[in-house]
Design an enzyme around this catalytic site. Structure first.
Site, mmCIF file in Angstrom:
data_model
loop_
_atom_site.group_PDB
_atom_site.id
_atom_site.type_symbol
_atom_site.label_atom_id
_atom_site.label_comp_id
_atom_site.label_asym_id
_atom_site.label_seq_id
_atom_site.Cartn_x
_atom_site.Cartn_y
_atom_site.Cartn_z
ATOM 1 N N GLU A 173 0.831 -1.231 0.000
ATOM 2 C CA GLU A 173 0.000 0.000 0.000
ATOM 3 C C GLU A 173 0.855 1.266 0.000
ATOM 4 O O GLU A 173 0.655 2.156 0.845
ATOM 5 C CB GLU A 173 -0.956 -0.013 1.198
ATOM 6 N N GLU A 292 -5.489 -8.300 -0.386
ATOM 7 C CA GLU A 292 -6.178 -7.988 0.875
ATOM 8 C C GLU A 292 -7.629 -7.720 0.518
ATOM 9 O O GLU A 292 -7.909 -6.797 -0.267
ATOM 10 C CB GLU A 292 -5.585 -6.759 1.579
HETATM 11 O O1 AHR Z 1 -5.176 -5.859 7.123
HETATM 12 C C1 AHR Z 1 -5.002 -4.728 7.923
HETATM 13 C C2 AHR Z 1 -4.260 -3.611 7.197
HETATM 14 O O2 AHR Z 1 -5.069 -3.102 6.175
HETATM 15 C C3 AHR Z 1 -2.995 -3.987 6.482
HETATM 16 O O3 AHR Z 1 -1.877 -3.980 7.297
HETATM 17 C C4 AHR Z 1 -2.856 -2.912 5.451
HETATM 18 O O4 AHR Z 1 -2.138 -3.330 4.328
HETATM 19 C C5 AHR Z 1 -4.289 -2.527 5.162
HETATM 20 O O5 AHR Z 1 -4.464 -1.153 5.155
#
Ligand code: AHR
Length: 503
Positions: A173, A292
């Site tokens: 990210e 994610e």
């Molecule tokens: O999954 C929780 C967090 O969400 C992760 O560390 C990050 O990559 C995202 O913003």
């Protein structure tokens, strides 16, 4: 009562089911690692402190791949802290979550856990506070047999065989202002290209994932992807996207229809990646890693700045409802529908942190509601994904206008002949669903697994861990290749059909 209708045909092929779609994510965050997968002294822990009760649930969940060690955590992580004699490892302040990191668990412990869990590792490198050298040395530590400083260090740490890790994330990210070391698209693209180049010099067989957008509504979305790919196209194999859905930050109908948003997000990124391909006049296509995704009650989240520094705090341990499980099942349908381009997935996260598995320190491990659609989809989705022609009543949503109430996808396993149909009713009324399987002569009804609760707002707890769970229903007979099933409000379904036994 308005009916819905699904028509299936083996000719409507989208692509192969890549088993990497059924990945998950273990981050050094809250209680995912510590008291999640790793808890020395727990009655179910093995001699390395790995919780065997959690391992059993991970295997039951059907996870195929696990991303590690972050997440935001990786952007200020020194991988060297987590290898070598445990007694020599430093205790650090993790800046991502403002938590204390003991480093009692690190790379080699994770790899042993991954082997026991039967999952492929997906390793992330730190491109926030670190760069090319550390990333290349990590590949060297993991993948070279011996004869270099980093490979020999691994051997000195008691790991003779290389870990042979195939899949690597170039940071996490990096478009997000919350990320330690966040960058502009151009800065990140240039660094990712150079780091990726060096990492592939160490091991040319690895596959690399460049960071895409952290969410669809990032102000930099699409421009970020275009710039990053223009810089990295020849070095990377995948572009990542992240997508979380908060039940409390939108109207309820929009939340139930979250997969509409994911469909659009994926389509836009595919278009952007293919635009760069055309612009650069390249043959190769960049596939997507949705590394994610999940339901996350993000509006309940307390920013790290507003919390005290703690050791293993219970962060974002969301309790999921039956509605959340339906949404998770629908997000999996969306992923399968894009199987031609989304070929890696990682639900975030695996244990305790917004997770299908919950643990009590010193106590049991149990399944949240969202465990079930994931487990059954991972178990049943094999072979080729088939596009399903859906005719459905619609429902109004605040964000997406009128959307179909019923959504579905199917997979055909050519090896066994089994057809699996995954469907959801996202509405608040029951819907009869006509299945038209006339293009599949010789199939007979198999199993109908259904997750539906009279009150979809209920969930599971440590005291009632099986309150929400799927039930197996009697599947109606096929009449001339057609059958009708009733989908209760807010429900998720997996219907499988198997070939008639030959006399
Ligand atoms: O999954 C929780 C967090 O969400 C992760 O560390 C990050 O990559 C995202 O913003």
């Amino acid at each position: 009562m308005d009916k819905a209708r699904l028509t299936l045909d083996p000719a409507f092929a989208i692509g192969a089911v890549d088993r990497r779609l059924f990945g998950s994510f273990v981050e050094h965050m809250g209680r995912c690692v510590y008291t999640g997968i790793f808890e020395p002294g727990h009655p179910a822990a093995d001699t390395d402190g790995l919780r065997t009760d959690v391992l059993e649930l991970v295997r039951e969940l059907g996870v195929t791949l696990v991303r590690y060690p972050g997440g935001n955590f990786v952007s200020n992580y020194r991988w060297e802290d987590g290898v070598g004699p445990v007694g020599d490892r430093p205790r650090r302040l993790d800046l991502a979550w403002r938590s204390l990191e003991s480093n009692a668990f690190g790379l080699n412990e994770f790899m042993r856990w991954a082997e026991l869990a039967g999952v492929e590792p997906m390793m992330a490198v730190n491109l926030g506070t670190r760069g090319i050298v550390e990333a290349a040395e990590l590949v060297e530590y993991c993948n070279l047999p011996d004869g270099t400083a980093a490979a020999d260090l691994r051997r000195k740490h008691g790991v003779a065989r290389p870990h042979d890790i195939r899949l690597w994330c170039l940071g996490n990210e990096m478009d997000g202002p919350w990320q330690i070391g966040s960058m502009t698209a151009l800065e990140y693209g240039r660094l990712a290209a150079r780091a990726g180049h060096a990492m592939k010099r160490v091991d040319p067989t690895i596959q690399l994932v460049a960071c895409g957008s952290s969410k669809a509504d990032m102000p930099t979305f699409a421009g970020w992807e275009a710039t990053v790919l223009e810089q990295t196209y020849d070095h990377v194999d995948y572009l990542s996207l992240h997508s979380y859905y908060d039940p409390e930050s939108q109207d309820e109908a929009s939340f139930r229809a979250a997969a509409v948003n994911l469909d659009g997000f994926i389509d836009d990124i595919v278009a952007t990646a293919d635009h760069v391909r055309a612009k650069l006049r390249r043959q190769k296509r960049i596939n997507l890693a949705l590394d994610e995704w999940n339901v996350w009650y993000q509006s309940r989240f307390t920013e790290p700045e507003d919390r005290p520094i703690e050791d293993t705090p219970a962060l974002i341990e969301d309790d999921y409802t039956a509605t959340d499980a339906m949404v998770v099942g629908n997000l999996l349908i969306s992923m399968l529908r894009h199987a031609d381009r989304v070929t890696v997935g990682a639900q975030a996260q695996l244990v305790n942190i917004i997770a299908p598995i919950r643990t009590t320190p010193g106590g049991p491990a149990w399944r949240q509601t969202i465990f079930h659609p994931f487990a059954h989809t991972a178990r049943l989705a094999h072979g080729t994904v088939l596009r399903v022609a859906v005719q459905s009543p619609t429902m109004p949503t605040g964000r997406y206008g009128e959307v179909p109430v019923v959504d579905a996808v199917a997979t055909l396993d050519e090896r066994t002949g089994r057809l699996a149909v995954f469907a959801v009713n996202r509405g608040t009324e029951a819907v009869p669903l006509d299945l038209d399987l006339r293009a599949f002569p010789g199939l007979r009804p198999g199993q109908w697994i259904r997750l539906a609760e009279d009150d979809p707002s209920i969930g599971n707890t440590a005291a009632a861990p099986d309150r929400v769970r799927p039930r197996t229903e009697e599947m109606p007979a096929l009449d001339g290749g057609r059958a009708t099933v009733l989908l209760p409000p807010v429900s998720w379904h997996a219907l499988s059909f198997t070939p008639e036994e030959k006399p």
